[in-house]
Write a protein that holds these residues in place. Structure first.
Motif, mmCIF file in Angstrom:
data_model
loop_
_atom_site.group_PDB
_atom_site.id
_atom_site.type_symbol
_atom_site.label_atom_id
_atom_site.label_comp_id
_atom_site.label_asym_id
_atom_site.label_seq_id
_atom_site.Cartn_x
_atom_site.Cartn_y
_atom_site.Cartn_z
ATOM 1 N N LEU A 9 0.876 -1.163 0.000
ATOM 2 C CA LEU A 9 0.000 0.000 0.000
ATOM 3 C C LEU A 9 0.912 1.212 0.000
ATOM 4 O O LEU A 9 1.850 1.286 0.795
ATOM 5 C CB LEU A 9 -0.895 0.027 1.240
ATOM 6 N N VAL A 10 0.638 2.154 -0.889
ATOM 7 C CA VAL A 10 1.424 3.379 -0.969
ATOM 8 C C VAL A 10 0.466 4.529 -0.693
ATOM 9 O O VAL A 10 -0.503 4.731 -1.435
ATOM 10 C CB VAL A 10 2.097 3.541 -2.347
ATOM 11 N N LEU A 11 0.730 5.258 0.400
ATOM 12 C CA LEU A 11 -0.170 6.317 0.849
ATOM 13 C C LEU A 11 0.522 7.671 0.771
ATOM 14 O O LEU A 11 1.714 7.779 1.070
ATOM 15 C CB LEU A 11 -0.602 6.068 2.292
ATOM 16 N N ARG A 12 -0.256 8.673 0.382
ATOM 17 C CA ARG A 12 0.301 10.019 0.340
ATOM 18 C C ARG A 12 0.623 10.467 1.763
ATOM 19 O O ARG A 12 -0.208 10.364 2.667
ATOM 20 C CB ARG A 12 -0.665 10.987 -0.351
ATOM 21 N N PHE A 60 2.918 -4.307 3.158
ATOM 22 C CA PHE A 60 3.963 -3.319 3.368
ATOM 23 C C PHE A 60 3.390 -1.961 3.017
ATOM 24 O O PHE A 60 2.827 -1.782 1.932
ATOM 25 C CB PHE A 60 5.184 -3.653 2.517
ATOM 26 N N VAL A 61 3.514 -1.009 3.940
ATOM 27 C CA VAL A 61 2.896 0.304 3.762
ATOM 28 C C VAL A 61 3.999 1.346 3.601
ATOM 29 O O VAL A 61 4.861 1.504 4.470
ATOM 30 C CB VAL A 61 1.980 0.658 4.946
ATOM 31 N N ILE A 116 -2.476 3.910 -3.397
ATOM 32 C CA ILE A 116 -2.446 2.847 -4.398
ATOM 33 C C ILE A 116 -2.110 1.555 -3.674
ATOM 34 O O ILE A 116 -1.194 1.512 -2.847
ATOM 35 C CB ILE A 116 -1.386 3.118 -5.492
ATOM 36 N N GLY A 117 -2.840 0.491 -3.982
ATOM 37 C CA GLY A 117 -2.539 -0.833 -3.462
ATOM 38 C C GLY A 117 -2.206 -1.742 -4.623
ATOM 39 O O GLY A 117 -2.832 -1.656 -5.680
ATOM 40 N N VAL A 118 -1.230 -2.596 -4.433
ATOM 41 C CA VAL A 118 -0.839 -3.492 -5.514
ATOM 42 C C VAL A 118 -0.361 -4.813 -4.932
ATOM 43 O O VAL A 118 0.256 -4.859 -3.870
ATOM 44 C CB VAL A 118 0.237 -2.822 -6.419
ATOM 45 N N GLY A 131 12.625 2.748 -4.226
ATOM 46 C CA GLY A 131 12.885 4.143 -3.893
ATOM 47 C C GLY A 131 11.955 4.726 -2.852
ATOM 48 O O GLY A 131 12.213 5.804 -2.321
ATOM 49 N N LEU A 132 10.858 4.038 -2.540
ATOM 50 C CA LEU A 132 9.920 4.531 -1.521
ATOM 51 C C LEU A 132 10.374 4.059 -0.145
ATOM 52 O O LEU A 132 11.013 3.015 -0.001
ATOM 53 C CB LEU A 132 8.507 4.022 -1.801
ATOM 54 N N LYS A 133 9.986 4.811 0.872
ATOM 55 C CA LYS A 133 10.312 4.478 2.259
ATOM 56 C C LYS A 133 9.034 4.015 2.957
ATOM 57 O O LYS A 133 7.930 4.451 2.639
ATOM 58 C CB LYS A 133 10.861 5.706 2.995
ATOM 59 N N PHE A 134 9.213 3.135 3.950
ATOM 60 C CA PHE A 134 8.072 2.711 4.750
ATOM 61 C C PHE A 134 7.445 3.928 5.414
ATOM 62 O O PHE A 134 8.142 4.859 5.829
ATOM 63 C CB PHE A 134 8.469 1.691 5.815
#
Length: 136
Positions: A9-12, A60-61, A116-118, A131-134
């Protein structure tokens, strides 16, 4: 245990706490509804009472900016994954019909993503979220 699949899950990052919780629930529900194998077995307590199944593997968020969410979206599409999405206009709706209308009206190259969830093969998801951080 390492699974062959991974869910992210990628959250703003600038969302209020209630928005993060709400968006996470919507995205997780969408992914579980689409990928039935994500659900484990139902639970029972020592007294025999039944409880619903939970998602069987970790989610993983990650936190992201709008630009990083848009990049994540493009990465999912380029790998032929079907993401769960939540866009900012959906905060003003009160039902699923209006949510779908908000997405249908959003310009595909400029969606105002808040989440976005994938789900997919572990190595593929690792590339999508590279490149994203938890979320902290």
């Amino acid at each position: 245990m390492i699974y062959e699949t991974k869910t992210a899950l990628v959250l703003r990052k600038d969302l209020a706490a209630w928005q993060m919780a709400n968006v996470s629930a919507f995205l997780a529900g969408g992914l579980a509804g689409t990928h039935a194998h994500l659900l484990g077995e139902p639970y029972r307590d020592a007294g025999g009472r039944a409880y619903t199944a939970l998602i069987r593997e970790p989610m993983f968020v990650y936190g992201a900016t709008l630009e990083e969410l848009q990049r994540t979206h493009q990465r999912t599409l380029s790998r032929e994954l079907v993401p769960a999405i939540y866009i900012e206009p959906m905060f003003t709706t009160t039902n699923d019909v209006d949510n779908r209308a908000a997405v249908a009206a959003a310009p595909v190259d400029a969606m105002n993503f808040v989440g976005i969830g994938v789900h997919g093969p572990r190595k593929t998801i690792d590339k999508v979220v590279n490149g994203l951080k938890f979320l902290a």
